[in-house]
Design a protein around this motif. Structure first.
Motif, PDB file in Angstrom:
ATOM      1  N   ARG A 254     -17.219  18.875   1.939  1.00 22.21           N
ATOM      2  CA  ARG A 254     -16.838  19.525   3.184  1.00 22.21           C
ATOM      3  C   ARG A 254     -15.373  19.289   3.566  1.00 22.21           C
ATOM      4  N   PRO A 255     -14.849  18.078   3.445  1.00 18.57           N
ATOM      5  CA  PRO A 255     -13.445  17.874   3.796  1.00 18.57           C
ATOM      6  C   PRO A 255     -12.483  18.745   2.991  1.00 18.57           C
ATOM      7  N   TYR A 256     -12.885  19.129   1.743  1.00 19.00           N
ATOM      8  CA  TYR A 256     -12.019  20.005   0.961  1.00 19.00           C
ATOM      9  C   TYR A 256     -11.795  21.319   1.712  1.00 19.00           C
TER      10      TYR A 256
ATOM     11  N   HIS B  63     -11.905  21.710   4.953  1.00 17.41           N
ATOM     12  CA  HIS B  63     -11.028  21.437   6.105  1.00 17.41           C
ATOM     13  C   HIS B  63      -9.565  21.449   5.663  1.00 17.41           C
ATOM     14  N   VAL B  64      -9.295  20.826   4.524  1.00 18.87           N
ATOM     15  CA  VAL B  64      -7.914  20.780   4.014  1.00 18.87           C
ATOM     16  C   VAL B  64      -7.457  22.199   3.665  1.00 18.87           C
TER      17      VAL B  64
ATOM     18  N   ILE C 274      -8.588  25.082   4.781  1.00 20.51           N
ATOM     19  CA  ILE C 274      -8.419  25.927   5.980  1.00 20.51           C
ATOM     20  C   ILE C 274      -7.136  25.538   6.726  1.00 20.51           C
ATOM     21  N   ALA C 275      -6.859  24.232   6.822  1.00 21.23           N
ATOM     22  CA  ALA C 275      -5.658  23.773   7.540  1.00 21.23           C
ATOM     23  C   ALA C 275      -4.394  24.370   6.913  1.00 21.23           C
TER      24      ALA C 275
ATOM     25  N   PHE D 238      -0.842  18.376  -3.506  1.00 16.99           N
ATOM     26  CA  PHE D 238      -2.093  18.512  -4.252  1.00 16.99           C
ATOM     27  C   PHE D 238      -2.094  17.825  -5.617  1.00 16.99           C
TER      28      PHE D 238
ATOM     29  N   ILE E 217      -9.700  12.659   0.983  1.00 15.83           N
ATOM     30  CA  ILE E 217      -8.951  13.905   0.781  1.00 15.83           C
ATOM     31  C   ILE E 217      -8.488  14.534   2.095  1.00 15.83           C
ATOM     32  N   VAL E 218      -9.255  14.322   3.172  1.00 14.50           N
ATOM     33  CA  VAL E 218      -8.930  14.981   4.442  1.00 14.50           C
ATOM     34  C   VAL E 218      -7.598  14.481   5.023  1.00 14.50           C
TER      35      VAL E 218
ATOM     36  N   ARG F 203      -4.913  14.554   3.637  1.00 16.42           N
ATOM     37  CA  ARG F 203      -3.830  15.457   3.206  1.00 16.42           C
ATOM     38  C   ARG F 203      -3.480  16.498   4.270  1.00 16.42           C
ATOM     39  N   ILE F 204      -4.341  16.668   5.251  1.00 15.23           N
ATOM     40  CA  ILE F 204      -4.009  17.564   6.377  1.00 15.23           C
ATOM     41  C   ILE F 204      -2.778  17.030   7.121  1.00 15.23           C
TER      42      ILE F 204
ATOM     43  N   VAL G 248       0.590  18.695   6.484  1.00 17.58           N
ATOM     44  CA  VAL G 248       0.895  20.004   7.082  1.00 17.58           C
ATOM     45  C   VAL G 248       0.937  19.891   8.609  1.00 17.58           C
TER      46      VAL G 248
ATOM     47  N   ILE H 121      -4.102  23.780  15.115  1.00 17.87           N
ATOM     48  CA  ILE H 121      -5.304  24.136  14.352  1.00 17.87           C
ATOM     49  C   ILE H 121      -5.572  23.078  13.272  1.00 17.87           C
ATOM     50  N   ALA H 122      -4.518  22.633  12.604  1.00 21.81           N
ATOM     51  CA  ALA H 122      -4.685  21.643  11.528  1.00 21.81           C
ATOM     52  C   ALA H 122      -5.184  20.299  12.070  1.00 21.81           C
TER      53      ALA H 122
ATOM     54  N   LEU I  90      -8.944  20.126  12.683  1.00 17.25           N
ATOM     55  CA  LEU I  90      -9.690  20.157  11.426  1.00 17.25           C
ATOM     56  C   LEU I  90      -9.776  18.748  10.821  1.00 17.25           C
TER      57      LEU I  90
ATOM     58  N   VAL J 283     -13.441  15.582  10.913  1.00 21.38           N
ATOM     59  CA  VAL J 283     -13.904  14.672   9.861  1.00 21.38           C
ATOM     60  C   VAL J 283     -13.679  13.211  10.280  1.00 21.38           C
TER      61      VAL J 283
END
Lengths: 64, 249
Positions: free
Chosen positions: A29-31, A33-34, A36-37, B39, B50-51, B53-54, B57, B107-108, B111, B115
């Motif tokens: 799921r977090p993939y 989120h990344v 979409i961001a 990435f 992994i989250v 990495r938001i 951005v 928005i980012a 998201l 999580v």
């Protein structure tokens, strides 16, 4: 024999969705989120580019 | 300066156009490099995975947005002082860019929060001040669109931009001064950056990429804005009177 095989198959089928749910909920799921961001960020910027292009197009029509 | 068909003096847009092309090429290369870093190069953070990495951005988008709002306020203030129409074009352009990049950040961030915190939004100080900044600049465009007298609209919107920019320091100090859920700064700290070297490098490239993208589009939009002020378009004629357009019924 057939009954035992059916029972084993049922156990496997019942267990499989649980594992899949754990994978989806906990790891994959977090993939999204990344993804979409980053996608939304660049889409919003692209929207500004389109906005500027439309204004330029309107100027061209008005100027000609 | 050159003459248009309507006989009005048009400012030269060659400079902004040239800057837009040069910065656009640099921005494209930086964006590609930035995404390769995000990435393929940067290591995955140990606790968030992994989250996290938001972050690469979210922070550059917020930086570009706040910088743009700051430019809008500065140019708005200078327009109030000098009355040069080009400053108003620059302020409007920067405010547009600010809305674009700050929307991306708004928005980012949620998201990531879904999580990390289990919820998209919470009314904690930094998030609240950030949404307030976004709404003030939404008001900036509402003021410009709703007042028929263009001169009055430009002056009032410049004041709105200055008021909005006063919120930017509050966003930054809110994490330290108020009880905040938002993560504390990891780069601008008294004891130095608390990031892994590769993470810091990725963040810096992200900040540079977003800054160059902003200025490339700023130059393009500024040039278009200058042309709009001097060339006739299919837009309705500007009324002579002042006041809100909706006041007549």
């Amino acid at each position: 024999m057939l009954a035992r095989m059916l029972a084993a198959a049922l156990v496997l089928l019942a267990a499989a969705p649980l594992d899949a749910a754990q994978v989806v909920g906990g790891t994959l799921r977090p993939y999204w989120h990344v993804f979409i961001a980053y996608a939304v960020a660049w889409l919003v910027v692209l929207g500004w580019v389109v906005h500027i292009a439309r204004r330029l197009g309107r100027l061209d029509r008005g100027g000609n | 300066m050159s003459r248009t068909s309507g006989g009005r003096t048009a400012p030269s847009v060659r400079g902004p156009a040239r800057w837009a092309v040069v910065l656009g090429i640099v921005a494209g290369a930086l964006i590609l490099f930035f995404h390769w870093m995000v990435f393929f190069y940067v290591p995955t953070e140990a606790s968030m995975g992994i989250v996290q990495r938001i972050f690469y951005v979210h922070v550059p988008a917020a930086w570009a947005g706040e910088m743009a709002f700051g430019i809008a306020a500065f140019c708005g203030g200078m327009y109030l002082w000098l009355g040069d129409e080009r400053l108003d074009v620059a302020a409007e352009t920067a405010a547009e860019g600010g809305m674009v990049f700050f929307t991306a950040a708004l928005i980012a961030g949620p998201l990531w929060a879904k999580v990390a915190w289990g919820t998209y939004w919470t009314w904690e100080p930094r998030l609240t001040f950030s949404l307030l900044l976004w709404m003030i600049f939404l008001g900036y465009f509402l003021v410009r669109a709703s007042i028929a007298n263009k001169e009055q609209a430009r002056r009032l919107s410049a004041i709105v931009a200055i008021v909005g920019a006063l919120d930017i320091p509050l966003i930054h100090v809110s994490v330290n001064w108020l009880r905040s859920l938002h993560p504390e700064p990891v780069v601008l700290r008294q004891d130095g950056p608390q990031l892994d070297g590769r993470m810091l490098a990725t963040l810096m490239v992200g900040l540079l990429a977003f800054t160059v993208v902003f200025f490339a589009l700023f130059a393009l939009r500024y040039g278009v804005g200058l042309l709009e002020r001097t060339r006739p378009t299919d837009a309705p004629p500007e009324p002579d009177g002042s006041g809100l357009m909706m006041e007549e019924s």
